[in-house]
Every structure is written in structure tokens, then in C-alpha cells.
Design a protein around this motif. Structure first.
Motif, PDB file in Angstrom:
ATOM      1  N   PHE A 115       0.840  -1.205   0.000  1.00  0.00           N
ATOM      2  CA  PHE A 115       0.000   0.000   0.000  1.00  0.00           C
ATOM      3  C   PHE A 115       0.877   1.258   0.000  1.00  0.00           C
ATOM      4  CE2 PHE A 115      -3.056   3.054   1.851  1.00  0.00           C
ATOM      5  CZ  PHE A 115      -4.253   2.697   1.236  1.00  0.00           C
ATOM      6  N   PHE A 116       1.873   1.272   0.873  1.00  0.00           N
ATOM      7  CA  PHE A 116       2.773   2.426   0.962  1.00  0.00           C
ATOM      8  C   PHE A 116       3.477   2.688  -0.373  1.00  0.00           C
ATOM      9  CE2 PHE A 116       3.744   2.355   5.844  1.00  0.00           C
ATOM     10  CZ  PHE A 116       2.531   2.976   6.070  1.00  0.00           C
ATOM     11  N   ILE A 117       3.947   1.630  -1.014  1.00  0.00           N
ATOM     12  CA  ILE A 117       4.713   1.810  -2.249  1.00  0.00           C
ATOM     13  C   ILE A 117       3.813   2.146  -3.428  1.00  0.00           C
ATOM     14  CG2 ILE A 117       6.124   0.592  -3.971  1.00  0.00           C
ATOM     15  CD1 ILE A 117       7.410  -0.913  -1.603  1.00  0.00           C
ATOM     16  N   GLU A 118       2.674   1.468  -3.527  1.00  0.00           N
ATOM     17  CA  GLU A 118       1.899   1.572  -4.768  1.00  0.00           C
ATOM     18  C   GLU A 118       0.856   2.671  -4.780  1.00  0.00           C
ATOM     19  OE1 GLU A 118       0.599  -2.251  -6.156  1.00  0.00           O
ATOM     20  OE2 GLU A 118       2.555  -3.152  -5.773  1.00  0.00           O
ATOM     21  N   ILE A 119       0.433   3.125  -3.611  1.00  0.00           N
ATOM     22  CA  ILE A 119      -0.548   4.216  -3.601  1.00  0.00           C
ATOM     23  C   ILE A 119       0.145   5.521  -3.978  1.00  0.00           C
ATOM     24  CG2 ILE A 119      -1.940   5.701  -2.081  1.00  0.00           C
ATOM     25  CD1 ILE A 119      -3.420   3.214  -2.753  1.00  0.00           C
TER      26      ILE A 119
END
Lengths: 423, 423
Positions: free
Chosen positions: B362-366
């Protein structure tokens, strides 16, 4: 018929923009190793495919000659084996630079227990609009790739065969590297209409970067709603203060004007303190004449009988980009600062002086990306600054100012870790 | 006649812009002490002149009532003694924050002996375009002053008496402090034509900052050629993952939606993992209903018989800013990320989960300014982040992203010291 044709044109841009956005989300999570491997493959493919690229480039050269392109422009358009080797070498050089993506910029805790960190991330999709230099195609693609950004390239129609060939080769290299080929795409439709559509493609583009002459850049700045990284225009000054060392002043002024007159960090106007002028103006003018620099001089110069072209108001704002400059005598550092802040383009400005107060005043009051003391304006350059790469030289004040290295192609993201905090 | 009138209108803007540019060059060399003293004087004058300000404000309130302004808008427009005291207190608070101007950001030497340093400088002239909130007049003026910038204020016609009164008081405080009164100027002509001229005033304005609703911001973004700091629109999501703690998930979702629904960091869509939903959906919906939140539910919710308004495609992109939200069941974290990156506005996004891999993904792709784990999106705020001030929350990727403190109102300058270096 006309309308269908136009629809097809716009759909190339939109289709490629959509694919670029998907590619960007994949690139954002690509490792440094994968990106560097892709750059190596690009370098290798440029050499392997050089016959193909040079043959396509030849088509542009022939068309350019038929259309009466100037020798200087043809030279910029021309590719050859040494130039391709230089491009490949630059790609390998780029693999050695630190990857800015993922860098932890700051981290801190809040009294409520939230842990906040700020990390560096790619911008997303970059639109690059440029003129007839096929080397920009390789340059822009590789810098964007290194920083995890997808790029939409919109080059000149005069370089279309070269650009198509280069992008084909780059995309093959991306494929070999397991990266999305849509990371680098060329908009093959070089119509003005498509460029105008690109200017307003806020839905897909995170930034537009124009590379080329002042006209191109102003056209983008004046018409784009996508945020622009403005580069380029440089009406740079060298101010020779009362206490400037004679040899140093002449060396720097000559270097700033003549070492490469066609670039944005070359000097366009020399301002001379009246007292220095009264002793050394003839030396300066003699040095300039020896290098065949045409001088547009102000009234003082005309009055004291120096043989110059009379300078008009327009000259103070002119970026000659040739062996030609404006020369003006000023009464003090304040006058120099006022002149520069009025006519300059906020690029690079130099003071030659031994008076520390004047230097400090110049540093504080001059509104420019780079302010020099006792050095040539020609050093405003990403490589000279030690960045190892250069996207361009920003003359705007938002985001990045001055020579832009890889970090200028990045944004940031806040990551906040909690354990149930509510407000 | 008409034409003359229009000429006068445009000349107010141009005249004030020219004066702002001169004021900006003086402000750039003003000391921290002088700026803080001016902020103190502004605070004092706001209190001394409160009868005048409130009387002028009353004129706007009467006109607003006559024109059928809603109670919510009247409340935003209304000034009173406590509100003026709060504004004065905020000015005193601002004097205590560190002055970012002059900060040395980096310094290094080059092999040729050049010493390069990068320092923080003001942006120059800031154009602020905002709606009927007179508190923004004080807020924007003081933040710009603290950062050494001149500001051109263009508020709403519905607050014109309040704004004129406040700017008069601020200018008196500037005068008392020995600073140029043109550091803070109000464009009194509130016509659309003048706003449109401001959008394209690249010659004088270094940045435009719109503050207000989504329509205002989009109008500026879509029409301005001056660089814009885009703030505001927040279609924020809370994603409740399979392993989310029941109580924490409901607490955070409720806080993000209901604590202050009208702000940009409030939650507009809740995404729920199918397995979590199968156990706890009823609890979540019950909690939402207790707070009278209207739910637009997707097909899954409708199929399992939860009583919701059927969600349409439009709902996923809607910023309700009220006690109303969209609710969707997703199969996994990938689906949640895809949905958010498709419909979000890159503002603030939260995941509630106990699965570390999902949180990392979530942190990387959002793609958003602020990404939260187990905390409410409501913390995206300059004060909550500890900046001590807030210009707005940037949803663009250039220059500043997320909550913007004083540093977002600054640029940089390279200072290069040499001893005769030429290239």
C-alpha cells in the motif's frame, strides 16, 4: 475525412498517455538494479543497432538539406558513430549515479505517537517537448528511467525518423530488461494541435519539460496548464566593480562571452563601474575586438569615443547567443543590481570585485538562480556543479532552481505509521 | 466608456503588481527581527482596530443575507471579537517559528576551487486567490510576510468590505514597522476579468495559490500560466484489510468520515476486504448509521441485503464533504490500490491492517501525498504534522506535496565563490 484524421491524431496521444500512466505505476516499484540493467541494455542496443539508427537519421538529414536547414541545425540533427558512442557512454555513466528514489528525507515522531517519514518518489509521467536534437531523445529517456518516471517524447518533425528509430531501439532494450516498453514513448504526430493537447493533459501528465529555444519554452509556459519545469533563457551579466582585478575581470568577461556564445549561461551584457572603466575600458574593448565581438555600447561609451554600435533599450534585454554583447557603464553596485534585476532572466549573474560589502550586497539583492563572485557564469551546469547529470537549468522559482540533476525529476510522499490514532 | 472603465480595472492590477515587485525586493533583505516586529504590530492593530473591522464586516454580512447566502457561508464570512483575538494569537505564534529565509541548505567545493552553497530565499510575489473567508486575508498576508514574500490578495466580492478593512489595518502595521506597505495589497476589483489577468501575470507573479473549493482551484489550474501551488481537493479512502482490528477499523473509519466532514482530509469512500466484510460489515454500517451517515453501497452490499443507496460510477469520484460516503467490498489489497489510484485525488489514503506485506505494498503503490497505516486521514494538516503553520495541502507533485509549511513559500539560490575561475 478531416475530422476522422484529427480524431486519430488525438487518440495516439491519449492512448500513449494512458499506457504511460500504467507504465509509471510499474516503474515506481522497479529496483535500482533493474533500472541500471535497462540503461546498460539501452547503451548496448544503441551500438548494436547503429546502422539502423544512422540510416534513419540520414533520411532526416536529406529532408533537412532539401528544406534548406542551416548548417548549424544540420549539425545538431546529425548522428554518427562517435556521437552514438558518446550517448552509450553517458548511459553507462548514469548507471553509476545514486538512485534518488526511495531516499528517506526526514522522519519524526509526533506527541500522539504517529511516526511520519518523507521519502523520495518519482514524479509519474513526464512530457518532454523538444527541438531537432535526437540526442535529447536518449538523454530524456534515460534520465526519466533512472528516476522511475515514464516519459512521453514530443520531438520535432525534422528529426522524426531519427527519433522513431532511437525509441524503437530503447523500447527493445526495455523489453530485454523486463520493463514496460511504454516507459518511453514517442508521439509520432508532430502537429501543433497535438502539442497543444499535450499542454493541457493534466489528467495524465505530472510535468512538462520544454527543451529548446526561447520561443519553444515561452510557448509552453504561456499555454500549458500542466505544471512546467521552465528551462533555458539566459540573459546573463558580468558586472565589473570598481575594485575588480584587471586581468581577472577581462579573463572572466571574455570567457563568459566567447567560450561558447550559443549557450544559455553565456554572458550577454557587461556592466562596468565608471571608475574601473575610466582606467581599463580600452583594454576590455580591445580584448573583445580581438575575438571579433560586436559591441553595443551605451551613451557613455559613445561619448568617450569608443567605436561601438549604439545600444538601444532593446539591447539590454537581448540574448544574442553570438559573438555580440551590450556594454554599459554604471555608477555603482546598486545601479548594476537594478539593471540586472530589471533586464535579466534570473539565470546566472557575476560580480568581479575585491570589495566584500559589494559582493555581499550583490549576493543578497540579485534575483537569480546562480550568483557568482570572481568566476565565469559558464559554470551554471549540472556537470560543473557535480550532479553527474543535467535535465536543464531551471529559471523558475518553484520546485527546482538552477542546474537540475536527477532529484529535480522526483517528488515526495509522506508515510505515516500509527496504532489506531484518531483526531 | 466601457473600454476606459476596463482599462482602469486592469491598471489597478498592473500598478499593484509593479509595486509588489519592488516591495518583494526590499522584503528579501529584511531581517527576521523586522518581520517578527511587523507581525506583532499586525496582531496589535487587529485588536486596536477591531471596532472598525467588525463594522466593515457587518456590511458584508448584511449584503450576504440580502443575497440569500447560506448559514454556513455566512458563518465563514462572520468576524467577531473572539475570531479577531484568535487571528492575533496566530500572528504571535508565527513570530515564534524559525525564519526559513537565509537557511544554508548545502555547501560543497569543486575540484577547480569553486565553493558552491545553496541558500533559501523568498519566492518573490505571491498571488493569492480565495473565497469569502476574511481570515485567509490575515493568514496569507502573515505567512507571506514571514517568508519575505510580497502578496497580491484577490478575495471574493462578498467579503470586500472586510478584506479592505483588514488590509488597511495590516498596511498601517507595516508602516509602523518600517516595511513597505505594498508588501500586502488587495486587488479591490473582484471582476472575473481581473482574476483572469492575474492567471497570466507571469511578468510579476512568481506563484499563484488558490484557496477555496474544488471549482475555484480547477479554474486556476486550468487557466493559469503562472506556476500554481494546487491545494485542496481530497477524495480520501480508508481501506479496511482482511486482518484489520475490528474496533480500530471502525474507530478510524468513523473518525475519518464524521469528525469534520467538510474538510479535504475527511474520508469519502471506505473499501472493505471481502473476508472482513463477511464478519463485520453490519457493525461498520451500524456505526455509520448511528452518526446518520448516508451510505452509497456497491453491488455486493446490495446483494447481501444491507440497506444502502446503490452506488453509481460517479460516487467513486465524489467528494461529498458531508455525512455521506461510498462503501465498496474488494477482494484484496491490489483491488483496493487499483480503485484508489483510479478514483483518488492523491491526497490522503489509509490502510487498516495487521498484515505487514499488505501495508508495505500500500505504501509503495498508492500514489498520494500522505499514506497512513492504522491512523485516520484527518491528520494530514500542517499543524498536526508539527509545522506550526499551514499554507494549504498540496495535491500536486512539483515543489511541495502534502501539508505545506513556511518552506513551501520559499525558493533557493546558488551562491558561487571563485578566485578567477574560467571554463
Amino acid at each position: 475525412m478531416r475530422e476522422n484524421f484529427q480524431e486519430d491524431q488525438s487518440s495516439e496521444l491519449i492512448q500513449k498517455a494512458q499506457k504511460a500512466k500504467i507504465a509509471a505505476s510499474l516503474l515506481a516499484k522497479t529496483t535500482t538494479e533493474q533500472k541500471n540493467k535497462a540503461l546498460e541494455n539501452m547503451a548496448e542496443q544503441l551500438i548494436i543497432e547503429q546502422a539502423f539508427i544512422l540510416a534513419e537519421n540520414e533520411k532526416d538529414i536529406i529532408a533537412g538539406k532539401e528544406n534548406g536547414m542551416t548548417a548549424a541545425l544540420l549539425d545538431r540533427l546529425q548522428l554518427n558513430e562517435p556521437r552514438l558512442r558518446d550517448m552509450a557512454a553517458a548511459l553507462i555513466q548514469l548507471t553509476k549515479l545514486e538512485d534518488p528514489i526511495g531516499e528517506l528525507l526526514e522522519e519524526w515522531d509526533r506527541p500522539n505517537g504517529l511516526m511520519i517519514s518523507q521519502i523520495r518518489v518519482p514524479l509519474g509521467v513526464i512530457g518532454m517537448i523538444y527541438e531537432a536534437r535526437p540526442n535529447v531523445t536518449v538523454d530524456a529517456s534515460s534520465l526519466c528511467l533512472k528516476t522511475g518516471n515514464a516519459v512521453l517524447l514530443r520531438g520535432s518533425s525534422t528529426a522524426i525518423h531519427s527519433n522513431k528509430a532511437i525509441v524503437k531501439v530503447i523500447q527493445h532494450a526495455l523489453e530485454l530488461s523486463g520493463l514496460p516498453i511504454e516507459s518511453v514513448q514517442l508521439i509520432e504526430d508532430t502537429s501543433r494541435k497535438t502539442a497543444s493537447e499535450m499542454f493541457k493533459l493534466n489528467q495524465y501528465l505530472d510535468v512538462l519539460i520544454p527543451r529548446g529555444g526561447a520561443k519553444l519554452i515561452q510557448s509552453v509556459v504561456q499555454n500549458a496548464t500542466v505544471p512546467v519545469l521552465e528551462t533555458g533563457a539566459g540573459n546573463c551579466h558580468v558586472y565589473i566593480d570598481e575594485t575588480a582585478d584587471l586581468k581577472m575581470a577581462i579573463d572572466i568577461a571574455m570567457n563568459a562571452k566567447t567560450q561558447r556564445p550559443s549557450v544559455c549561461n553565456a554572458c550577454e551584457t557587461i556592466l562596468v563601474h565608471r571608475k574601473w572603466a575610466s582606467k581599463h575600458l580600452i583594454d576590455l574593448c580591445t580584448a573583445l575586438r580581438e575575438k571579433e565581438v560586436r559591441i553595443h555600447g551605451d551613451e557613455t561609451l559613445q561619448q568617450v569615443g569608443v567605436d561601438v554600435i549604439p545600444a538601444s533599450e532593446e539591447d539590454w534585454g537581448t540574448e544574442y547567443l553570438e559573438l555580440e554583447l551590450a556594454l554599459k557603464v554604471v555608477d555603482n553596485v546598486e545601479d548594476a543590481i537594478t539593471h540586472i534585476n530589471r533586464y535579466g532572466t534570473k539565470h546566472s549573474e557575476a560580480i568581479i570585485s575585491s570589495t566584500i560589502e559589494n559582493v555581499e550586497q550583490f549576493f543578497i539583492e540579485i534575483d537569480a538562480a546562480a550568483v557568482y563572485h570572481n568566476a565565469s557564469t559558464r559554470f551554471t551546469d549540472g556537470f560543473e556543479f557535480g550532479f553527474g547529470a543535467e535535465i536543464g537549468i531551471s529559471t523558475q522559482k518553484l520546485h527546482a532552481r538552477g542546474p537540475m540533476g536527477l532529484k529535480a525529476l522526483t517528488s515526495t510522499k509522506y508515510i505515516i505509521q500509527g496504532n489506531g490514532q484518531i483526531k
